[in-house]
Design an enzyme around this catalytic site. Structure first.
Site, PDB file in Angstrom:
ATOM      1  N   GLY A   1      31.999 -54.649  -7.808  1.00 17.33           N
ATOM      2  CA  GLY A   1      33.351 -54.972  -7.975  1.00 17.33           C
ATOM      3  C   GLY A   1      34.246 -54.289  -6.641  1.00 17.33           C
ATOM      4  O   GLY A   1      33.847 -53.305  -6.103  1.00 17.33           O
TER       5      GLY A   1
ATOM      6  N   GLY B   1      18.536 -26.775  -1.955  1.00 18.92           N
ATOM      7  CA  GLY B   1      19.506 -27.200  -2.849  1.00 18.92           C
ATOM      8  C   GLY B   1      18.900 -27.517  -4.189  1.00 18.92           C
ATOM      9  O   GLY B   1      17.709 -27.481  -4.506  1.00 18.92           O
TER      10      GLY B   1
ATOM     11  N   GLU C   1      14.277 -28.683  -7.740  1.00 18.61           N
ATOM     12  CA  GLU C   1      13.835 -29.440  -8.971  1.00 18.61           C
ATOM     13  C   GLU C   1      12.683 -30.357  -8.623  1.00 18.61           C
ATOM     14  O   GLU C   1      11.485 -30.279  -9.121  1.00 18.61           O
ATOM     15  CB  GLU C   1      14.759 -30.224  -9.470  1.00 18.61           C
ATOM     16  CG  GLU C   1      15.897 -29.454 -10.065  1.00 18.61           C
ATOM     17  CD  GLU C   1      17.066 -30.251 -10.943  1.00 18.61           C
ATOM     18  OE1 GLU C   1      17.659 -29.549 -11.620  1.00 18.61           O
ATOM     19  OE2 GLU C   1      17.018 -31.317 -10.987  1.00 18.61           O
TER      20      GLU C   1
ATOM     21  N   GLU D   1      15.402 -24.766   4.819  1.00 24.24           N
ATOM     22  CA  GLU D   1      16.913 -24.678   4.456  1.00 24.24           C
ATOM     23  C   GLU D   1      17.433 -24.048   5.884  1.00 24.24           C
ATOM     24  O   GLU D   1      17.535 -22.905   6.262  1.00 24.24           O
ATOM     25  CB  GLU D   1      16.743 -24.066   3.448  1.00 24.24           C
ATOM     26  CG  GLU D   1      18.385 -23.511   2.823  1.00 24.24           C
ATOM     27  CD  GLU D   1      19.420 -24.605   2.616  1.00 24.24           C
ATOM     28  OE1 GLU D   1      18.985 -25.625   2.196  1.00 24.24           O
ATOM     29  OE2 GLU D   1      20.364 -24.332   3.507  1.00 24.24           O
TER      30      GLU D   1
ATOM     31  N   ALA E   1      27.093 -34.775 -13.291  1.00 20.69           N
ATOM     32  CA  ALA E   1      27.407 -35.888 -14.364  1.00 20.69           C
ATOM     33  C   ALA E   1      28.467 -35.393 -15.249  1.00 20.69           C
ATOM     34  O   ALA E   1      29.229 -36.290 -15.515  1.00 20.69           O
ATOM     35  CB  ALA E   1      25.936 -36.215 -14.887  1.00 20.69           C
TER      36      ALA E   1
ATOM     37  N   HIS F   1      18.248 -11.968 -33.868  1.00 26.40           N
ATOM     38  CA  HIS F   1      16.991 -11.549 -33.416  1.00 26.40           C
ATOM     39  C   HIS F   1      15.664 -11.769 -33.900  1.00 26.40           C
ATOM     40  O   HIS F   1      15.661 -11.915 -35.304  1.00 26.40           O
ATOM     41  CB  HIS F   1      17.041  -9.862 -33.605  1.00 26.40           C
ATOM     42  CG  HIS F   1      15.878  -9.079 -33.192  1.00 26.40           C
ATOM     43  ND1 HIS F   1      15.921  -8.895 -31.911  1.00 26.40           N
ATOM     44  CD2 HIS F   1      14.814  -8.400 -33.758  1.00 26.40           C
ATOM     45  CE1 HIS F   1      14.646  -8.049 -31.622  1.00 26.40           C
ATOM     46  NE2 HIS F   1      14.115  -7.860 -32.789  1.00 26.40           N
TER      47      HIS F   1
END
Ligand code: NAI
Length: 468
Positions: free
Chosen positions: A114, A184, A189, A205, A323, A447
């Site tokens: 687009g 980061g 992850e 890093e 996101a 609990h």
């Protein structure tokens, strides 16, 4: 006009904006150049990485986490192709889900690139070069972001040996050694995924801390936990070169404080040094849409760009590249376009690192409050003092709550711990309602739950925790 709204890009920002616009009665279309909907997040980002994070976590849990519970098992064997197939199946069901929702809401899809031609006009060019022009009252630019690479360092990412997050979720075998450039979210992850499956991971890093920008105590304790899991951290280290070798790749870094350069080698190198706003081919400059110095589309408080009728949301505009931030902007913009009062509360956007344990945060860090000169108080509670955490052998981490010293209003919450990404939302809801730590501390929590540590941290903020 053929459409009320045309959205360029079908990531979480774009597809959610389109769905909300259609729900509000606007005739809506979406332009997407990928063959499937969902953008980076669903196709090559959040969703596939979470599939691998979950699977690799189960693998590591079976390998190391069961004997303490009295369960003796044979060491598990890895079927990586099957694990990757699980990831691909999860991606497919998610992108198919978006296609189903588009159909249900009568949203038209234009497949191709687009390009904003100006007020009310977008061209769509498909992969065979055929171009068509679509007209709409409002144009939403939701083109997202792309891998930024290492600033000032040319690196040839082949997605096999030197990989970005895209190749990092599709390695055909577990590397013996993996160097991650950038401590980061992506680096930690994906570093966790391959570490759990057997790779020796070294993270290089630039800053003195991992997860720069997170609360300092959180970052420090999380680094210790990952260190115990086998991560080797080289902090304050500026990567200056990444090159392929015969057997893999080598990374050269210089200590930021000065000193000799160091070169280390590995089978695979993951480049995770950030993302850049993606506007390539969208015709923004030509159409006169103003970008800022970092290449982001400039917008006002109502997502309006410098061209009337052209709006922008998500990673391509200012703010965290998350996101859910893009989704909320998509909803707010659709509401504005439908004549309602759309709004995003940027003070209450949670962030989660989906490692094990997870790291979750919402609102201000202690460092931010200090820098802003805000008088604050802190309440903390460790999971080692939580019964449920002990029962599950999940005692790593803590909850930290920051509140205004005078009014007790909660200004930030930070959690390192099993399930932190779920628990953070009770602090987020509290903050959304302007709640105080006493409100949270006086809310009855079941609990035994991990969430009791959140309540105890709140008690610690306005008075004293019970179980400490
Ligand atoms: P990041 O900005 O989170 O981390 C990049 C790191 O690379 C920084 O700590 C930076 O200091 C370091 N760095 C930069 N140049 C360097 C050099 N020459 N040598 C050594 N280190 C260097 O970027 P990341 O992890 O690539 O993530 C990109 C975006 O995607 C972020 O905005 C992140 O929030 C988002 N994301 C969010 C996730 C989540 O919410 N769970 C998951 C994955 C991505």
């Amino acid at each position: 006009m053929a459409y009320d709204v045309i959205v360029i890009g079908s990531g979480p920002g774009g597809y959610v904006c389109a769905l909300k616009a259609a729900q509000l009665g606007l005739k809506t279309a979406v332009v997407e150049k990928r063959a499937t909907l969902g953008g980076t997040c669903l196709n090559i980002g959040c969703i596939p990485s979470k599939a691998l994070l979950h699977a690799s976590e189960q693998f590591a849990h079976v390998a190391h986490g069961l004997s303490g519970l009295g369960i003796e098992v044979q060491p598990p064997t890895l079927n990586l192709p099957a694990m990757l197939a699980h990831k691909d199946a999860v991606v497919k069901s998610n992108v198919d889900g978006v296609a189903y929702l588009f159909k249900k809401n009568k949203i038209d899809i234009f497949t191709g690139t687009g390009k904003v031609l100006g007020e009310g006009r977008v061209s769509v060019t498909d992969d065979k070069g055929a171009e068509q022009v679509v007209e709409a009252k409002s144009i939403v630019v939701a083109t997202g972001s792309d891998v930024a690479g290492i600033p000032g360092v040319p690196v040839e990412i082949d997605e096999k040996v030197i990989v970005s997050s895209t190749g990092g979720i599709a390695l055909e075998k577990v590397p013996g050694t993996l160097i991650v450039v950038g401590g980061g979210v992506i680096g930690l992850e994906l570093g966790s995924v391959w570490s759990r499956l057997g790779a020796n991971v070294t993270v290089v890093e630039y800053l003195d801390a991992i997860l720069g920008g997170m609360d300092g105590e959180v970052s420090k304790q999380f680094q210790r936990i990952l260190g115990k899991q086998g991560f080797d951290f080289r902090l304050g280290a500026k990567v200056t070169a990444v090159e392929k070798t015969e057997s893999g790749a080598k990374v050269t870094y210089e200590p930021v404080k000065g000193g000799d350069a160091v070169t280390i080698e590995a089978d695979t190198v993951l480049i995770a040094t950030g993302r850049r706003p993606y506007t390539d081919g969208a015709g923004l400059k030509e159409a006169g849409v103003a970008l800022d110095a970092r290449g982001r589309v400039e917008i006002d408080g109502h997502f309006r760009t410098s061209i009337p009728g052209v709006y922008a949301i998500g990673d391509v505009v200012r703010g965290p590249m998350l996101a859910h931030k893009a989704e909320d902007e998509g909803v707010a913009l659709a509401e504005i376009l439908a004549g309602q009062a759309g709004h995003v509360n940027y003070d209450v956007i949670p962030g989660v690192v989906y490692t094990q344990p997870e790291v979750a945060s919402v609102g201000k860090t202690e460092e931010e409050l200090k820098a802003a000169g805000v008088a604050y108080k802190v309440g903390k509670f460790p999971f080692s003092a939580n019964g449920r955490a002990r029962a599950m052998l999940a005692t790593d981490g803590f909850v930290k709550i920051l509140a205004d010293r005078d009014t007790d209003r909660v200004l930030g919450g930070h959690i390192v711990g099993f399930g932190a990404g779920e628990m953070i939302h009770e602090i987020a809801v509290l903050m959304e309602f302007g709640g105080a730590s006493e409100d949270l501390g006086r809310t009855c929590h079941a609990h035994p739950t991990m969430s009791e540590a959140v309540k105890e941290a709140a008690l610690a903020t306005f008075f004293k925790p019970i179980h400490m």
